[in-house]
Write an enzyme that holds these catalytic residues in place. Structure first.
Site, PDB file in Angstrom:
ATOM      1  N   TYR A  97       0.833  -1.202   0.000  1.00  0.00           N
ATOM      2  CA  TYR A  97       0.000   0.000   0.000  1.00  0.00           C
ATOM      3  C   TYR A  97       0.867   1.250   0.000  1.00  0.00           C
ATOM      4  CZ  TYR A  97      -3.313   3.508   1.705  1.00  0.00           C
ATOM      5  OH  TYR A  97      -4.077   4.643   1.845  1.00  0.00           O
ATOM      6  N   LYS A 146       1.178   4.335  -2.932  1.00  0.00           N
ATOM      7  CA  LYS A 146       0.952   5.755  -2.698  1.00  0.00           C
ATOM      8  C   LYS A 146       2.199   6.575  -3.052  1.00  0.00           C
ATOM      9  CE  LYS A 146      -3.317   5.602  -1.381  1.00  0.00           C
ATOM     10  NZ  LYS A 146      -4.389   6.198  -2.225  1.00  0.00           N
TER      11      LYS A 146
END
Length: 237
Positions: free
Chosen positions: A160, A164
């Site tokens: 994750y 980002k």
């Protein structure tokens, strides 16, 4: 002319709050939702409080769905908010995190975001002042992740987090490409927001989490582009 805004993942959580707040400020909201029935239910709730909205089936991992969503937006589009996101790391150590989990993170958070942006960019370029706002996260900051004094340094969500970080790079490069045009591109850190996405218990309310995005989407004249910020100011890359 009414500002028209497309928000991905807008049937719940921060996406719905953005639809509500921007709609109450007079914007026409396209509620992007992977599940059309959930999108229609969200629109019904928005219309009940006076927001003008339309549900648009939009799965950011399905190119045909994205193209079909564009066909449902028949006239102008002023703002694109890339809000849809996923996190499937489950605090797994990077040495043990499966490639499948990492691919899921990237397919939604990065590749899907790029696909949506590229498909809708012609409409945004045709707007008087198109705006692209990418919902990112401070957990993708290499500066903060390298700082042993931060909670981000200790976080185990490398798939994750990397997705980002990639969103931040895409934001910077697209903003540079569009420099000199009326289209701005910015990334926003909402913080750890108390929604089902974050597993609950976040230290920011959803209203605080969307505040910076609302600012960018409603500013009369927006000169910021290529920035990464939250309600408290600039976030380090």
């Amino acid at each position: 002319m009414t500002i028209k805004t497309l928000i991905t993942g807008a049937d719940r959580g921060m996406g719905y709050e953005l639809a509500l707040e921007l709609g109450l400020k007079g914007q026409y909201i396209y509620v992007g939702s992977r599940n059309l029935a959930r999108g229609q239910a969200a629109v019904a709730r928005l219309e009940a409080v006076g927001v003008q909205a339309q549900a648009v089936q939009l799965d950011v991992t399905d190119h045909e769905s994205i193209v079909a969503a564009k066909a449902n937006i028949t006239d102008n589009l002023d703002i694109l908010i890339n809000n849809a996101g996923i996190a499937v790391d489950h605090e797994t150590k990077p040495s043990e995190l499966s490639l499948d989990a990492i691919r899921q993170d990237f397919n939604v958070n990065y590749f899907g975001l790029i696909d949506v942006t590229q498909v809708f960019l012609p409409l945004l370029k045709a707007a008087p002042a198109g705006r692209i706002i990418n919902i990112s996260s401070a957990v993708g900051s290499l500066t903060l992740a390298s700082d042993a004094s931060t909670s981000i340094h200790k976080l185990q969500a490398s798939g994750y987090q990397a997705s980002k970080s990639a969103v931040n790079m895409f934001t910077v490069k697209l903003a540079a490409e569009l420099e000199g045009t009326p289209v701005t591109v910015n990334a926003v850190n909402p913080g750890w927001v108390d929604t089902s996405f974050g597993g609950g218990g976040g230290n920011r309310t959803v209203q605080v989490g969307v505040a910076r995005t609302v600012e960018l989407a409603t500013s009369d004249v927006l000169t910021d582009s290529g920035t990464f910020s939250d309600i408290d100011g600039i976030v380090p890359w």
